[in-house]
Design an enzyme around this catalytic site. Structure first.
Site: not given
Ligand code: G6P
Length: 614
Positions: A2, A27, A74, A100-101, A487, A491, A494, A510, A609
């Protein structure tokens, strides 16, 4: 997650608020709304979907209000509907609030308020908080502090996290913000002041920012602003200039922030590295670690805590630090660490890594570590973030704002800093000056090598075209390239929504080998050392089962024709920087793969984000 933006000034609030919401889109959100104080009442506009829907709905509304609050939601409590969209208005119409929260005890509070005869229009915890403020207000005598007092009485009743901005109909010149656990920042401009969850909401309009601490209230009025504690004592307001941020958050010639952020990595990494090596050129000098040398020299264990991409960077750090400094390292999901009975073995250091510095699980892991009396260090990109403030020391990534939801340049800088940390700790222990010097030279050469790899972006685009029909992909690597494989898979899933899994290459046999088929390509990230022959053998196992293979391999490693369908070449490099270089083609691969599917890489579905709820 949010986003909040509020405007109080001399001009028209609408333009600044919609622009602010657009800047907060990165975000992640699913609905957006705005409320103006206008003509003795509140006018609300709320839409599900994109901020653009809200902007269209507002077009032609001709609001001339100079006081308003806006929000991107969100969903947490209740589905994505207009009635659940913020701002929420109190039952008596006197208050509007954006939040937010998560208010954990909202059920109890709701029952209490229902007992007082209130009814609710949404399923949200936020509407409960709005009505709780209205309830306290109705109980207070009329005086000039009645609005502030009602907020001060309501907030301590809430368990959980909040960042809020709230308006009261009886105070046409006042906006109140408060935070506990969710970031909030005041923006100070010439003609207007702002409250937002993130300074990017008002860059270009405000000149300075004041970051609120937990338990603080910001009271904005026509005369200016003041920061107080919840109890009413004046609190210190430290201002931070905002000048350079505007350029960094503009898209420029790029189609998306993700693409921009991938291509700005050479410059970003130069910033991460700048001025951070000792004069003798054999070690790293990280200012935020100063004063902790005695503990660092004598460590028994390091525990990294992080989420998502940041955790993958920590996993690379685990391999590097163990190799360079020979300190045992563990990497924990922050969300797991915070609830574990982790044994307090010897002298432990907790390093929390978070691009945003606001990820709730990571912050809670730090708080838990502090309760246990452990030294905590932070690695974050956001100056003044909660993580930066709550840890005992730490390092900034210095890569500029990362707007794309899929983290790219932040990962590279986190890995780079982990190598520097390994170097600094290593030089306090066993690592020789010659080995230290070789690492310093390698790190100094990193930005150029990153440029060199990115110049081959077109080749990666062609590979993405070739493989973009796949719905299932495997990513495989060994040692410090295993987290790179994780990673690469993260990526891709996502932003393209294809199913991708990362594994250590030897784990293939395995279980995952059962997935191999002509429809399931495998992407191998190959080491630049003797281990590569083992990975090549794994590639051949895949080829023998008719699985397509794409290899990402250093120039010096020979890949037999029968082991891979395609090979993308990386420059030869020191082992400490190989994970960063190997990850670059995977970032570009995911980017092109998603774009070829016509997807918006900056706003992937369901993702946020910065995840500021549990
Ligand atoms: C969310 C984002 C990821 C990010 C993670 C940790 O899940 O979508 O892209 O890696 O948070 O975020 P931070 O700000 O703690 O690195």
């Amino acid at each position: 997650m949010c986003g909040i933006v509020g405007y109080l000034g001399k001009g028209n609030a609408q333009e600044s608020l919609v622009d602010g919401l657009r800047r907060l889109e990165y975000r992640g959100y699913d609905s957006a709304g705005v409320a103006f104080h206008e003509g003795g009442e509140f006018s609300l506009s709320r839409e599900t979907g994109r901020v653009e829907n809200l902007a269209n709905a507002l077009r032609g509304s001709g609001s001339s209000s100079s006081l308003g609050i806006a929000h991107t939601r969100w969903a947490t409590h209740g589905s994505v509907t207009v009635s659940n969209t913020h701002p929420h208005q109190s039952h008596d119409g006197k208050f509007v609030l954006v939040h937010n929260g998560v208010i954990e005890n909202y059920g109890t509070l709701k029952r209490f308020l229902e007992g007082k005869g209130m009814s609710f229009a949404s399923e949200t915890d936020s509407e409960v908080l709005c009505n709780l403020i209205a309830y306290h207000y109705s109980e207070l005598p009329e005086d000039e502090d009645r609005f502030i007092d009602a907020v001060r009485l309501a907030l301590p009743k809430c368990r959980g996290a909040y960042g809020i901005a709230v308006l009261c109909l009886d105070y046409p010149d006042v906006m109140i913000g408060a935070r506990r656990g969710s970031p909030l920042v005041v923006g100070l401009g010439e003609d207007a002041n702002f409250i937002a969850s993130d300074a990017s909401a008002f860059v270009g309009r405000a000149k300075e920012a004041v970051f609120l601490n937990d338990g603080e209230l910001a009271i904005l009025d026509k005369g200016g602003f003041r920061i107080t504690t919840l109890e009413g004592q004046d609190a210190q307001a430290v201002t931070h200039p905002l000048d350079q941020i505007l350029e960094e958050v503009e898209l420029g010639d790029f189609d998306s922030y993700m693409e921009k952020e991938i291509y700005e990595q050479p410059a970003a990494l130069e910033n991460t590295l700048r001025g951070r090596f000792g004069d003798d050129g054999t070690t790293a000098k990280l200012g935020g670690l100063e004063g902790h040398e005695d503990v660092l020299r004598d460590l028994d264990r390091i525990i990294f805590v992080a989420c998502g991409t940041a955790r993958h960077a920590c996993m690379v750090g685990e391999y590097m630090i163990e190799r360079l400094a020979r300190v045992p390292v563990e990497v924990e999901h922050a969300s797991e660490f915070r609830y574990r009975n982790s044994p307090k073995a010897g002298k432990s250091l907790v390093i929390a890594v978070s691009q945003s510095g606001e990820t709730l699980d990571t912050l809670e892991a730090v708080r838990e570590a502090k309760t246990k009396g452990l030294l905590t260090l932070g690695m974050t990109n956001v100056v003044g973030s909660s993580l930066a403030r709550e840890t005992d020391g730490g390092v900034y990534q210095r890569v500029g704002p990362e707007i794309g939801v899929a983290s790219t340049k932040a990962f590279s800088s986190q890995v780079c800093l982990s190598a520097m940390l390994g170097l600094a700790l290593g030089r306090m222990r066993d690592l020789s000056p010659m080995d230290g010097q070789a690492i310093v030279e390698a790190l100094n050469g990193l930005p150029d090598l990153v440029s060199k790899v990115l110049q081959q972006g077109e080749q990666i685009r062609e590979l993405a075209v070739k493989y973009s029909k796949a719905e299932h992909l495997l990513f495989l690597g060994r040692q410090s390239l295993y987290p790179v494989a994780l990673e690469g898979a993260l990526k891709l899933k996502e932003i393209s929504y294809a199913h991708a899994e990362g594994y250590p290459a030897a784990e293939l046999k395995h279980g995952p080998i059962a997935l191999i088929s002509p429809e399931c390509p495998s992407v191998f990230v190959v080491e630049g050392n003797d281990l590569s022959s083992k990975t090549i053998a794994n590639m051949q196992e895949v080829k023998a089962r008719k699985g397509p293979v794409l290899a990402i391999a250093p120039e010096n490693i020979e890949i037999p024709d029968q082991a891979a369908d395609d090979v993308f070449r990386l420059p030869e490099a020191h082992e400490v920087i190989r994970p960063i270089l190997a990850n670059l083609p995977l970032q570009l691969f995911a980017y092109h793969f998603a774009r070829l599917r016509g997807l918006d890489v900056d706003k992937p579905r369901n993702l946020a984000k910065s995840v500021t709820v549990e």
